[in-house]
Structure formats: structure tokens, C-alpha cells
Design an enzyme around this catalytic site. Structure first.
Site, short mmCIF file in Angstrom:
data_model
loop_
_atom_site.label_atom_id
_atom_site.label_comp_id
_atom_site.label_asym_id
_atom_site.label_seq_id
_atom_site.Cartn_x
_atom_site.Cartn_y
_atom_site.Cartn_z
N ASP A 180 -8.87 -5.01 -2.10
CA ASP A 180 -8.44 -4.07 -1.06
C ASP A 180 -8.18 -2.72 -1.73
O ASP A 180 -7.22 -2.55 -2.47
CB ASP A 180 -7.16 -4.58 -0.39
N LYS A 218 0.81 -1.23 0.00
CA LYS A 218 0.00 0.00 0.00
C LYS A 218 0.84 1.28 0.00
O LYS A 218 0.43 2.31 0.55
CB LYS A 218 -0.97 -0.01 1.19
#
Length: 437
Positions: A326, A251
Site C-alpha cells: 500500500d 497512513k
């Protein structure tokens, strides 16, 4: 409002679920609104739906407002509140449209498929749809996907360079035993390799796994934690600092993920003739390659960007929301490079490269009804005889969709049609009373 039906034993196991008396309910609302009770401290015997309603009403009181759409959802709150979302108050709705058919010419899909996309950005779906029509006119997008593997990189502290070297040597010498232990945590988990990286007294171990049809972050995390606690630390005595050392890299945009990949590495390409360029993208090879050079290459270089592309993030985000990926990993999926080259007879070759795309076809948000429906509409189904194939199909569909969106925007920029498209499709229609929206 449809509450759905339980999809596991969660609800049935909680046989004492109840609805509180009005006075108790009001006391709970007031306590939450005043801050004397935390959102996660509601009584355990409340149903998830009732708990969400109480939290929502408390937030309305605290904010001095009323909500009208948060309480309309199709998922089972008993399941979602234990698997996907703590302190449940309702749902955030995102409009979902579809593009296509998208002509995918890959190793797992050789077909035309429709792709649902969830977005609030007007003109995006229309633009991607134009790209899909362009791909169909060119006999489809050739897509290739590599399962690079999900990574997790715990960090350790040693006494210095000598112990760091001895530690990494031990890891190399004992990789087979490490492999045996981590693969015992899941029948779908396979260890591809371990890459150490040392900085003085700091050592990172970048584990890389194949994870079947799951995106696999949780699988990788649990496996690493277990082998560290049961084998690596007891055998080496090296101090374990953190399960994530930011060398994973999860991320966050990173050079190591661009170079080595993470999750799925996606390639897609198409050749467009002069006629297709003119008819579908309203442009030509000269103008298109000029924008590519000065925007995607030089502009990205000037900005220090890791994304040498026009707008991968648009398609990745809309695809991720629609299919239950996600969403935070859009920051990785949006990395990559677009290439456009002139070809003979006024045509062009266009390719995209996405080195770092974590995604899956099972687990996480893919199990929610809306997202599961979207995967079904794309023709994605799990195959017990070929674990991992469904996730590869998802990746191929994403690659073709990103290519469609990229060439459409590049065409709009090179023909100077972008502002007009957003004016026509991306702005709200003024209300009938004539007041500005």
C-alpha cells in the site's frame, strides 16, 4: 498488449460480457465526456477492458488530448477492476530496476538477494546499488525484524469519565471473549492486545493483531467491526462512533507508532572499516559522523521531523511500488532513525531503525502479475507450514535495502559528491538537435 487470463471466477461468471455497437460506444463516450454519465455507471455487461477503453477515450475528449501508454498492461482487467481499482482506465507505468545482490544476514534470510525497485528518480538505484556493494565488502547487513502487529483503533462516546472508566474496565475483563470472536474471523488473525485510551467522554480501543503473511489492514478492520457490532456495543451500551479513530495510526506520521510500532519493526546494522569507507563511499569516519550529527540529528530536530534519517522514503516508496504494498503507508515506513558511531581503527558503526512498516507478501497489490514477479525475483515464496515467514523475509529485504541506500547517500553528502551524481545520472540527456530538454 496481453490481457492475461482470469485468475478467479470473476470473468467466467459474467458470461454476458460484450463489446458495444459503435453507435452505443460513441454515445457512452460522449455521455462520460460531457459529465451526464458517471464513470462508474457504465453498463454491467461490458467487459472490464472495454469499459476502461471507453472511460479513457472520454477523458481524452474532456481534456483535449491523446494518451499513448495507458492501455498497455499485463494484468487481467476483469480481476483488477473488482479487486484493486475502480473506474479502471489503464495503467500508470513506473520504471523498475534492480539493486544487488543485497547481502542479508537475518533470521529468515541469510543470503545475497537481488531487489527490484520501481522509481522515476534518476540516480536512486545507482546510489542504492553502491550501498549494496559497500555492504558486501563488509560481510553483509545484520537485520532483525519484529512482528509488532497491525492496529485498528475504533472510537466510542460515553456520557463522561465514569462511564469511560467502566467501559475500559469491561474491555479488560472480557478480553478473552473478544479474542475468541475476532480470531474466528480468520485463521491467520491473532489478537495481541487491546490498549484503551480515554479523553473525557471519548474512548479509543487500539486493537493489535498478528496477521500472517498479509499486511492485514482489511483483516483487522473486518474483525473489529464484527466484534463491536456483535459483542461490545450490545453488552456495554456504549455508543460506537467510528471504526477508525485515528489512534491506529494508519497512513499518518505519529508518535504512538514510533514508540509502540506498527506492522513490522525493522532494525539493520553494519560495521564499515576505514578501508571500506574510503574505497566504496569515498569518505572517512570523521566526515561521515559530522554529517550524521548536524543533518540527521540537529537538522531533523530543528525541523520537528519524526524522521531522523537521510531518505528512508526513497527506498521504501520504490520497494513498495515494486512489490505491491500500500503506497500510502510510505508515510509510516519513512519514519525512523539512523545512527552512526565511530569505531576503532577509523571505522564506523551504522544502524537504521524503522518502527512502523506495514507490509505483506500476500493480498492487495502483491497479487498483480508485475508485483508478484518482483517478489519472486527476491526469492520470496509463501510457506504454508510457516505462516508469516514470507512477510518477515520481505521486511528483512527492505531493511537491508534501506540501510544500503542510507549509507550511500550519507557517504555522498560527506564527500560532497551528491550534486555531481544527480547531474550525471538524474538529469535528462539533451536531444540530438541541441535544444534544451
Amino acid at each position: 498488449m496481453n490481457s492475461g487470463s482470469p485468475t478467479n471466477g470473476t470473468a467466467s461468471a459474467r458470461t454476458t460480457l460484450k463489446k458495444p455497437a459503435p453507435t452505443q460506444r460513441e454515445e457512452l463516450v460522449q455521455a462520460l465526456a460531457s459529465g451526464t454519465l458517471s464513470l462508474h455507471k457504465l453498463p454491467d455487461d461490458l467487459s472490464a477492458r472495454e469499459a476502461a477503453s471507453i472511460r479513457r477515450e472520454a477523458l481524452e475528449q474532456a481534456a483535449g488530448t491523446k494518451t499513448k501508454g495507458l492501455d498497455h498492461y499485463s494484468f487481467d482487467p476483469e480481476v483488477v477492476s473488482t479487486r484493486n481499482c475502480e473506474n479502471l482506465i489503464g495503467v500508470a507505468q513506473v520504471p523498475m530496476g534492480a539493486v544487488g545482490p543485497v547481502p542479508v544476514r537475518g533470521e529468515y534470510i541469510d543470503d545475497d538477494r537481488y531487489v527490484p525497485l520501481a522509481t522515476t528518480e534518476g540516480a536512486l538505484i545507482a546510489s542504492v546499488n553502491r550501498g549494496c556493494a559497500t555492504l558486501r565488502a563488509a560481510d553483509g547487513a545484520i537485520v532483525h525484524v519484529e512482528d509488532v502487529g497491525m492496529t485498528r483503533a475504533p472510537v466510542f462516546r460515553t456520557s463522561g469519565i465514569r462511564e469511560s472508566t467502566a467501559f475500559t474496565d469491561w474491555v479488560e475483563d472480557n478480553e478473552e471473549e473478544i479474542r475468541t470472536q475476532v480470531e474466528a474471523t480468520s485463521r491467520y488473525l491473532k489478537l495481541k492486545d487491546i490498549r484503551p485510551f480515554s479523553l473525557g467522554s471519548t474512548v479509543f480501543l487500539r486493537f493489535r493483531f498478528s496477521t500472517g503473511d498479509a499486511m492485514g489492514m482489511n483483516m483487522a478492520t473486518l474483525a473489529c467491526n464484527q466484534v463491536i457490532q456483535d459483542l461490545i456495543v450490545p453488552e456495554t451500551g456504549v455508543e460506537f462512533v467510528s471504526l477508525s479513530g485515528n489512534y491506529c495510526v494508519d497512513k499518518k506520521p505519529s508518535a504512538v507508532n514510533v514508540q509502540e510500532g506498527r506492522g513490522k519493526r525493522i532494525f539493520a546494522e553494519v560495521e564499515l572499516s576505514e578501508e571500506v569507507l574510503k574505497r566504496y563511499l569515498k569518505t572517512n569516519a570523521e566526515d561521515l559522523t559530522e554529517v550524521q550529527y548536524r543533518k540527521n540529528m540537529l537538522g531533523s530536530t530543528a525541523a520537528g521531523s519524526m524522521g531522523m534519517n537521510a531518505h528512508y522514503a526513497n527506498m521504501v516508496a520504490a520497494f513498495f511500488v515494486a512489490t505491491g504494498q500500500d503506497i500510502a503507508q510510505v508515510v509510516e515506513g519513512a519514519l525512523g532513525t539512523t545512527c552512526i558511531e565511530k569505531r576503532g581503527d577509523g571505522g564506523v558503526y551504522i544502524s537504521i531503525f524503522m518502527p512502523d512498516v506495514p507490509l505483506g507478501a500476500i493480498g492487495g497489490g502483491t497479487t498483480l502479475q508485475t508485483q508478484s514477479d518482483a517478489l519472486s525475483l527476491m526469492g520470496v515464496a509463501l510457506d504454508p507450514d510457516e505462516p508469516g515467514a514470507a512477510a518477515m523475509q520481505v521486511a528483512e529485504l527492505l531493511g537491508a535495502t534501506v540501510l544500503a541506500g542510507e549509507l550511500s547517500l550519507m557517504g555522498a553528502l560527506s564527500s560532497h559528491h551528491l550534486a555531481r551524481a544527480h547531474n550525471d545520472l538524474g538529469r535528462p540527456t539533451p536531444p540530438s538537435n541541441g535544444h534544451a530538454a
